[in-house]
Design a protein around this motif. Structure first.
Motif, PDB file in Angstrom:
ATOM      1  N   GLY A 244       0.802  -1.208   0.000  1.00 48.89           N
ATOM      2  CA  GLY A 244       0.000   0.000   0.000  1.00 48.89           C
ATOM      3  C   GLY A 244       0.842   1.267   0.000  1.00 48.89           C
ATOM      4  O   GLY A 244       2.029   1.266  -0.332  1.00 48.89           O
ATOM      5  N   LEU A 245       0.226   2.369   0.408  1.00 52.21           N
ATOM      6  CA  LEU A 245       0.870   3.683   0.386  1.00 52.21           C
ATOM      7  C   LEU A 245       1.461   4.091   1.729  1.00 52.21           C
ATOM      8  O   LEU A 245       2.216   5.058   1.809  1.00 52.21           O
ATOM      9  N   ALA A 246       1.117   3.359   2.788  1.00 56.65           N
ATOM     10  CA  ALA A 246       1.541   3.739   4.139  1.00 56.65           C
ATOM     11  C   ALA A 246       3.060   3.868   4.302  1.00 56.65           C
ATOM     12  O   ALA A 246       3.529   4.828   4.929  1.00 56.65           O
ATOM     13  N   PRO A 247       3.884   2.920   3.766  1.00 55.57           N
ATOM     14  CA  PRO A 247       5.337   3.077   3.935  1.00 55.57           C
ATOM     15  C   PRO A 247       5.860   4.394   3.385  1.00 55.57           C
ATOM     16  O   PRO A 247       6.752   5.020   3.984  1.00 55.57           O
ATOM     17  N   TYR A 248       5.303   4.848   2.265  1.00 53.68           N
ATOM     18  CA  TYR A 248       5.726   6.122   1.691  1.00 53.68           C
ATOM     19  C   TYR A 248       5.273   7.286   2.573  1.00 53.68           C
ATOM     20  O   TYR A 248       5.979   8.296   2.695  1.00 53.68           O
ATOM     21  N   GLY A 249       4.095   7.147   3.179  1.00 52.91           N
ATOM     22  CA  GLY A 249       3.609   8.188   4.068  1.00 52.91           C
ATOM     23  C   GLY A 249       4.519   8.372   5.276  1.00 52.91           C
ATOM     24  O   GLY A 249       4.881   9.499   5.628  1.00 52.91           O
ATOM     25  N   TRP A 250       4.917   7.262   5.904  1.00 53.37           N
ATOM     26  CA  TRP A 250       5.808   7.350   7.060  1.00 53.37           C
ATOM     27  C   TRP A 250       7.175   7.893   6.670  1.00 53.37           C
ATOM     28  O   TRP A 250       7.802   8.644   7.426  1.00 53.37           O
ATOM     29  N   TRP A 251       7.652   7.524   5.479  1.00 53.25           N
ATOM     30  CA  TRP A 251       8.941   8.033   5.000  1.00 53.25           C
ATOM     31  C   TRP A 251       8.897   9.551   4.848  1.00 53.25           C
ATOM     32  O   TRP A 251       9.798  10.263   5.295  1.00 53.25           O
ATOM     33  N   ARG A 252       7.828  10.039   4.239  1.00 49.05           N
ATOM     34  CA  ARG A 252       7.687  11.483   4.030  1.00 49.05           C
ATOM     35  C   ARG A 252       7.668  12.220   5.373  1.00 49.05           C
ATOM     36  O   ARG A 252       8.330  13.254   5.527  1.00 49.05           O
ATOM     37  N   ILE A 253       6.906  11.698   6.304  1.00 50.56           N
ATOM     38  CA  ILE A 253       6.812  12.344   7.612  1.00 50.56           C
ATOM     39  C   ILE A 253       8.178  12.376   8.294  1.00 50.56           C
ATOM     40  O   ILE A 253       8.589  13.392   8.871  1.00 50.56           O
ATOM     41  N   GLY A 254       8.911  11.260   8.226  1.00 54.94           N
ATOM     42  CA  GLY A 254      10.239  11.201   8.841  1.00 54.94           C
ATOM     43  C   GLY A 254      11.206  12.191   8.229  1.00 54.94           C
ATOM     44  O   GLY A 254      11.898  12.933   8.947  1.00 54.94           O
ATOM     45  N   VAL A 255      11.245  12.247   6.896  1.00 56.01           N
ATOM     46  CA  VAL A 255      12.154  13.174   6.212  1.00 56.01           C
ATOM     47  C   VAL A 255      11.770  14.622   6.506  1.00 56.01           C
ATOM     48  O   VAL A 255      12.626  15.477   6.754  1.00 56.01           O
ATOM     49  N   GLY A 256      10.462  14.902   6.499  1.00 59.23           N
ATOM     50  CA  GLY A 256      10.012  16.261   6.779  1.00 59.23           C
ATOM     51  C   GLY A 256      10.364  16.721   8.186  1.00 59.23           C
ATOM     52  O   GLY A 256      10.817  17.849   8.387  1.00 59.23           O
ATOM     53  N   LEU A 257      10.197  15.842   9.163  1.00 59.01           N
ATOM     54  CA  LEU A 257      10.527  16.183  10.545  1.00 59.01           C
ATOM     55  C   LEU A 257      12.032  16.392  10.731  1.00 59.01           C
ATOM     56  O   LEU A 257      12.464  17.319  11.426  1.00 59.01           O
ATOM     57  N   ILE A 258      12.822  15.519  10.091  1.00 60.24           N
ATOM     58  CA  ILE A 258      14.278  15.687  10.169  1.00 60.24           C
ATOM     59  C   ILE A 258      14.692  17.014   9.539  1.00 60.24           C
ATOM     60  O   ILE A 258      15.530  17.750  10.083  1.00 60.24           O
ATOM     61  N   GLY A 259      14.096  17.339   8.385  1.00 57.35           N
ATOM     62  CA  GLY A 259      14.407  18.598   7.713  1.00 57.35           C
ATOM     63  C   GLY A 259      14.079  19.803   8.577  1.00 57.35           C
ATOM     64  O   GLY A 259      14.863  20.744   8.689  1.00 57.35           O
ATOM     65  N   LEU A 260      12.899  19.779   9.198  1.00 56.66           N
ATOM     66  CA  LEU A 260      12.520  20.889  10.075  1.00 56.66           C
ATOM     67  C   LEU A 260      13.450  20.977  11.284  1.00 56.66           C
ATOM     68  O   LEU A 260      13.801  22.073  11.729  1.00 56.66           O
ATOM     69  N   GLY A 261      13.843  19.810  11.782  1.00 61.31           N
ATOM     70  CA  GLY A 261      14.783  19.799  12.914  1.00 61.31           C
ATOM     71  C   GLY A 261      16.099  20.446  12.557  1.00 61.31           C
ATOM     72  O   GLY A 261      16.667  21.240  13.338  1.00 61.31           O
ATOM     73  N   VAL A 262      16.590  20.136  11.371  1.00 62.96           N
ATOM     74  CA  VAL A 262      17.864  20.716  10.916  1.00 62.96           C
ATOM     75  C   VAL A 262      17.730  22.233  10.750  1.00 62.96           C
ATOM     76  O   VAL A 262      18.608  22.998  11.126  1.00 62.96           O
ATOM     77  N   VAL A 263      16.585  22.669  10.205  1.00 59.73           N
ATOM     78  CA  VAL A 263      16.379  24.108   9.963  1.00 59.73           C
ATOM     79  C   VAL A 263      16.328  24.877  11.274  1.00 59.73           C
ATOM     80  O   VAL A 263      16.999  25.906  11.449  1.00 59.73           O
ATOM     81  N   PHE A 264      15.554  24.390  12.222  1.00 57.63           N
ATOM     82  CA  PHE A 264      15.315  25.168  13.433  1.00 57.63           C
ATOM     83  C   PHE A 264      16.364  24.947  14.515  1.00 57.63           C
ATOM     84  O   PHE A 264      16.548  25.801  15.388  1.00 57.63           O
ATOM     85  N   LEU A 265      17.058  23.823  14.462  1.00 59.25           N
ATOM     86  CA  LEU A 265      18.104  23.580  15.461  1.00 59.25           C
ATOM     87  C   LEU A 265      19.495  23.909  14.927  1.00 59.25           C
ATOM     88  O   LEU A 265      20.409  24.111  15.709  1.00 59.25           O
ATOM     89  N   GLY A 266      19.620  23.921  13.586  1.00 58.66           N
ATOM     90  CA  GLY A 266      20.929  24.157  12.995  1.00 58.66           C
ATOM     91  C   GLY A 266      21.261  25.610  12.900  1.00 58.66           C
ATOM     92  O   GLY A 266      22.421  25.967  12.735  1.00 58.66           O
TER      93      GLY A 266
END
Length: 266
Positions: A244-266
């Motif tokens: 199904g589509l769920a694995p891609y959904g979790w991947w997107r959420i993980g990458v997006g959260l990591i990206g935001l973490g880098v932006v706001f903590l970096g």
């Protein structure tokens, strides 16, 4: 980092993400930021190498596409399919022609926007994967024109980086009553004219920066994108059919959260 190594990395990112609903553009932009690559040529490079991934679709579906091409004058089914694909790409091509500069110079520069869209798109995939309507169409080559046009309007959402062209079209197809596998396959077919058009527009707009040395770097990314895209096209339909589509959904959420973490903590 030597340019050819950056070209290989970006080629891999493009080929591995172009056809899955995780936003190849978003991943490319985040990768360029991570590698410290400047705008300008590398933005053009990212569009140019998409043609390599599209060539992978043509290779995998060559027999079907060739049959459609040679039977257009005589076979109503071939004309139906060709019209469906044409209808599906008209909305996004019209928007791209009008808003190309705004999309490239404003939307593509916001890392926060990309990460937020990755997360929101991931949530949408999880919801659709769980509560999708019962499919009414199962043949990607015989979708109704109404559904094809509807999927085309959904593709317009992908003008915002991080949304994902394949994600928007697959989700749009599923919500409009298309089987997940057929929706993914139709997304492949839509990608051919869509990305060829984007390639031609970007090539013409940036022809002055395409020097002999730059063309060599683009060629490396093109080849890597083609072979990695070939692997994805050959395996993605079975993967979606099984998981199904769920694995891609979790991947997107993980990458997006990591990206935001880098932006706001970096």
């Amino acid at each position: 980092m030597p340019d050819w190594i950056a070209a290989v990395i970006l080629g891999l990112v493009e080929g591995l993400t172009e056809f899955i609903p995780v936003s190849s553009t978003g991943h490319l932009l985040l990768t360029k930021k991570l590698l410290g690559l400047p705008s300008g040529f590398w933005d053009t490079f990212s569009v140019m190498i998409q043609l390599g991934a599209i060539l992978a679709v043509v290779v995998v579906y060559f027999q079907k596409l060739w049959k459609v091409l040679i039977t257009l004058p005589s076979d109503p089914k071939s004309r139906w399919f060709a019209t469906s694909v044409l209808l599906s790409v008209l909305p996004s091509m019209a928007i791209a022609f009008v808003a190309h500069d705004f999309i490239k110079t404003v939307l593509f520069e916001s890392v926060v926007l990309i990460c937020v869209m990755l997360i929101l798109g991931g949530i949408v995939l999880l919801i659709v994967d769980r509560w999708a309507p019962e499919p009414k169409e199962h043949d990607a080559m015989q979708l109704s024109w109404k559904r094809s046009l509807g999927v085309g309007f959904c593709q317009c959402l992908a003008m915002v980086p991080g949304v994902s062209r394949s994600g928007a079209t697959i989700v749009g197809g599923v919500l409009l009553g298309v089987d997940r596998r057929a929706a993914a396959e139709f997304s492949f077919f839509m990608a051919i004219p869509t990305m060829v058009g984007a390639f031609a527009l970007d090539f013409w707009s940036n022809r002055d920066v395409l020097t002999g040395e730059n063309l060599g770097i683009i060629a490396i990314g093109f080849v890597v994108s083609f072979f990695s895209g070939l692997i994805v096209v050959k395996t993605m339909l079975d993967f979606i059919n099984r998981y199904g589509l769920a694995p891609y959904g979790w991947w997107r959420i993980g990458v997006g959260l990591i990206g935001l973490g880098v932006v706001f903590l970096g």
